[in-house]
Design a protein around this motif. Structure first.
Motif, short mmCIF file in Angstrom:
data_model
loop_
_atom_site.label_atom_id
_atom_site.label_comp_id
_atom_site.label_asym_id
_atom_site.label_seq_id
_atom_site.Cartn_x
_atom_site.Cartn_y
_atom_site.Cartn_z
N TRP A 57 5.90 -5.28 42.16
CA TRP A 57 4.66 -4.56 41.32
C TRP A 57 5.21 -2.85 41.78
CZ3 TRP A 57 0.39 -7.03 44.36
CH2 TRP A 57 0.05 -8.45 43.71
N GLU A 58 5.41 -2.22 40.81
CA GLU A 58 5.88 -0.76 40.88
C GLU A 58 5.04 0.02 41.76
OE1 GLU A 58 7.01 0.50 36.79
OE2 GLU A 58 8.19 -1.17 36.46
N THR A 59 3.82 -0.07 41.34
CA THR A 59 2.62 0.58 41.98
C THR A 59 2.44 0.24 43.69
OG1 THR A 59 0.93 -0.64 41.39
CG2 THR A 59 1.39 1.06 40.09
N GLY A 60 3.18 -0.78 44.00
CA GLY A 60 3.05 -0.96 45.60
C GLY A 60 1.76 -1.55 45.87
N ILE A 61 1.17 -1.01 46.81
CA ILE A 61 -0.30 -1.56 47.51
C ILE A 61 -1.13 -1.59 46.09
CG2 ILE A 61 -0.97 0.57 48.29
CD1 ILE A 61 -1.93 -0.81 50.84
N ALA A 62 -1.86 -2.81 46.06
CA ALA A 62 -2.68 -2.92 44.95
C ALA A 62 -3.96 -2.39 44.72
CB ALA A 62 -2.61 -4.51 44.84
N TYR A 63 -4.38 -1.87 45.86
CA TYR A 63 -5.85 -1.53 45.90
C TYR A 63 -6.11 -0.08 46.08
CZ TYR A 63 -4.92 -6.11 47.94
OH TYR A 63 -4.17 -7.29 48.14
N GLN A 64 -7.24 0.35 45.46
CA GLN A 64 -7.41 1.79 45.85
C GLN A 64 -8.01 1.98 47.12
OE1 GLN A 64 -8.23 0.24 42.77
NE2 GLN A 64 -7.53 1.54 41.06
N GLU A 65 -8.78 1.15 47.58
CA GLU A 65 -9.36 1.53 48.92
C GLU A 65 -9.14 0.15 49.94
OE1 GLU A 65 -11.27 4.10 49.67
OE2 GLU A 65 -11.47 4.89 47.78
N CYS A 66 -8.93 0.42 50.97
CA CYS A 66 -8.41 -0.57 52.20
C CYS A 66 -9.45 -0.32 53.37
CB CYS A 66 -7.14 -0.56 52.74
SG CYS A 66 -6.00 -1.14 51.26
N VAL A 67 -9.97 -1.12 53.90
CA VAL A 67 -11.09 -1.07 55.10
C VAL A 67 -10.64 -2.16 55.96
CG1 VAL A 67 -13.65 -1.29 55.71
CG2 VAL A 67 -12.86 -0.56 53.34
N PHE A 68 -10.66 -1.78 57.14
CA PHE A 68 -10.31 -2.44 58.38
C PHE A 68 -11.58 -2.85 59.32
CE2 PHE A 68 -6.25 -0.59 57.26
CZ PHE A 68 -5.31 -1.51 57.90
#
Length: 170
Positions: A57-68
């Motif tokens: 995937w060219e855009t890399g990380i697939a999400y707008q937001e990541c929550v831990f």
């Protein structure tokens, strides 16, 4: 809890020309807890590399937001960008990913849920106020059915990833 904007750290996809319909809620199906914010960011870097190098995937990380689980959240994609998190529907949904495997644990931590709620509520003016109520949603993954999405490998183990599509109700 900390909120960090990492959009300059990761490749941003093209901007969508139509309004987004809502959020797709994911979980990463990998490790749940990290000792420090630096370890959390290192894990996001790992996901970015995995998505670019293993998924292509060219855009890399697939999400707008990541929550831990800590309640820390990281903006990894511009809200208007098209990420790669729902096949053929990336232009329609923003992606929020709970970092961790919730296949056997019912829900993310209270801190993570609160932060995700804050992120989604803040998007209401952009995505439509009714979205917030559909997101109050079965209080994140507690009663919302999930659908198998794909499998990913982490540290030599395969994990199922699940998504919940949360459409806008006008």
């Amino acid at each position: 809890m900390t909120r960090v904007d990492l959009t300059t750290r990761y490749v941003q996809g093209p901007q969508t020309v139509q309004p987004k319909h809502g959020w797709a809620i994911h979980h990463s199906a990998g490790p749940r807890t990290f000792e420090t914010a630096a370890e959390e960011i290192a894990h996001l870097d790992w996901i970015d590399t995995f998505h670019r190098e293993k998924r292509g995937w060219e855009t890399g990380i697939a999400y707008q937001e990541c929550v831990f689980e800590s309640g820390n959240s990281y903006r990894t994609g511009d809200p208007g960008s098209i990420r790669t998190h729902i096949k053929d529907q990336n232009h329609l949904y923003e992606g929020l990913c709970f970092i961790g495997n919730f296949t056997e644990v019912d829900t993310p931590s209270d801190e993570a849920l609160s932060e995700a709620w804050r992120i989604i509520a803040a998007s209401a003016p952009r995505l439509g106020q009714c979205l917030v109520f559909s997101l109050a949603m079965a209080v994140f993954m507690r009663t919302t059915p999930t659908a198998p999405h794909d499998v990913q490998e982490q540290a030599g183990e395969l994990f199922d990833r699940y998504i919940v599509r949360l459409p806008r109700h006008d």
